[in-house]
Design an enzyme around this catalytic site. Structure first.
Site, short mmCIF file in Angstrom:
data_model
loop_
_atom_site.label_atom_id
_atom_site.label_comp_id
_atom_site.label_asym_id
_atom_site.label_seq_id
_atom_site.Cartn_x
_atom_site.Cartn_y
_atom_site.Cartn_z
N PHE A 102 36.99 41.50 29.92
CA PHE A 102 36.92 40.15 29.36
C PHE A 102 36.69 40.24 27.85
CE2 PHE A 102 35.38 37.78 33.46
CZ PHE A 102 36.59 38.09 34.06
N PRO A 103 37.55 40.99 27.12
CA PRO A 103 37.30 41.22 25.68
C PRO A 103 37.47 39.98 24.81
CG PRO A 103 39.46 42.04 26.30
CD PRO A 103 38.77 41.66 27.59
N LEU A 104 38.03 38.92 25.37
CA LEU A 104 38.15 37.67 24.63
C LEU A 104 37.30 36.57 25.25
CD1 LEU A 104 41.99 37.68 23.92
CD2 LEU A 104 40.13 38.24 22.34
N GLY A 105 36.39 36.95 26.14
CA GLY A 105 35.61 35.98 26.89
C GLY A 105 36.14 35.89 28.31
N TYR B 170 43.71 46.31 42.60
CA TYR B 170 44.61 45.56 41.73
C TYR B 170 45.94 45.38 42.47
CZ TYR B 170 41.58 46.31 37.63
OH TYR B 170 40.53 46.32 36.73
N PRO C 252 35.50 29.56 35.09
CA PRO C 252 35.06 28.28 34.51
C PRO C 252 33.64 28.39 33.94
CG PRO C 252 36.09 27.92 36.65
CD PRO C 252 35.94 29.41 36.50
#
Length: 297
Positions: A209-212, A54, A216
């Site tokens: 990716f808790p919201l998607g 990171y 792309p």
């Protein structure tokens, strides 16, 4: 509903922590990054997710500077990739046993500690992201052997898995797995069986990716009309609804949303006070789930 706590390795932690990936957006503003992490602790964050790759060590350096022993924050890191600042992507795979050991040493050094409390082994078997090839195709048993050796040596306290399949987790259970990090959200629920196994085994489920997805073609919870309708009815944001749904999904779900903005940090932590009633949950559960198995690279 209140935020509550859940078991994570040998600790009991608040169910909303902080993911340090976004700290790299403050790379030229180190004091702001440190202040943001201090603010998270003031607001009750007691577990932080990080990795040496990171920001090519920047996130770990900020954590080392910002956190104090008396804060009691559980720092969770991961191995399986290393920084690659000059590459097409800012990381390169590091799946071989000797690379996993070297990555643990790198995290120990940048975090300024002699023991990593939890280390996630980032497999690449499922979900969005890179896929291994060549000498980076490594058997799970060989990886677990070096991880358990490092645990026996006292360099790591507990082992987690990331981007792992249901079969992979079953095979790894005898090694003592304390958490699983897979891509999972309201719009990408293909790992329901894996979540159920984690719940049964008292393994923390920590979705990324808790919201998607941000790649792309990946679905996003905040694009769903039902999410917007629930958000409007509650006076909260669609993002908060997506995170709240995860907390309602199972008692062992822990969130690690990341941000480089203090106001957004407070909004993420406020999710623990959101109650979704039966009608809201039914509307959200009715949203179609789509796959996140999208390789890149």
């Amino acid at each position: 509903m209140t935020i509550g706590t859940a078991r994570f390795a040998t600790r009991t932690v608040s169910r909303i922590g902080y993911g340090a990936l976004q700290l790299e957006r403050l790379h030229g503003r180190r004091d702001e990054a440190v202040a943001l992490l201090r603010r998270a602790v003031e607001l009750g964050v007691d577990h932080v997710d990080t990795a040496e790759f990171y920001g090519s060590g920047f996130a770990n350096e900020v954590i080392r500077e910002a956190l104090r022993p008396e804060d009691g924050v559980l720092v969770v890191t991961k191995v399986g990739a290393d920084p690659d600042p000059g590459g097409r992507l800012p990381l390169r795979l590091a799946q071989r046993p000797e690379q996993l050991r070297a990555s643990v040493e790198d995290n120990l050094r940048s975090l300024g500690t002699d023991r990593l409390e939890v280390v996630n082994l980032r497999r690449l078997d499922t979900g969005p992201g890179l896929r291994p090839d060549g000498d980076q195709v490594v058997g799970l048993d060989d990886q677990l052997a070096v991880m358990t050796a490092l645990r026996d040596e006292g360099k790591i306290g507990a082992i987690g898995l990331s981007s792992v399949t249901l079969d992979g987790l079953r095979r790894a259970l005898p090694a003592g797995v304390v958490c699983v990090q897979n891509a999972y959200s309201l719009v990408s629920r293909q790992d329901e069986d894996l979540l159920r196994l984690c719940t049964a085994e008292n393994i923390a489920w920590v979705p990324f990716f808790p919201l998607g997805g941000s790649f792309p073609g990946l679905p996003r919870a905040t694009d769903e009309p039902a999410v917007h309708a629930v958000a409007e009815s509650l006076g909260v944001t669609p993002s908060q609804v997506g995170l709240a749904w995860l907390l309602h999904r199972a008692p062992n779900v822990l969130l690690i949303p990341g941000t480089a903005d203090a106001a957004h940090l407070e909004a993420n932590l406020a999710v623990g006070a959101i109650t979704l009633d039966a009608a809201a949950l039914a509307a959200l559960d009715g949203i179609a789930s789509r796959s996140t198995d999208v390789p890149i690279g």
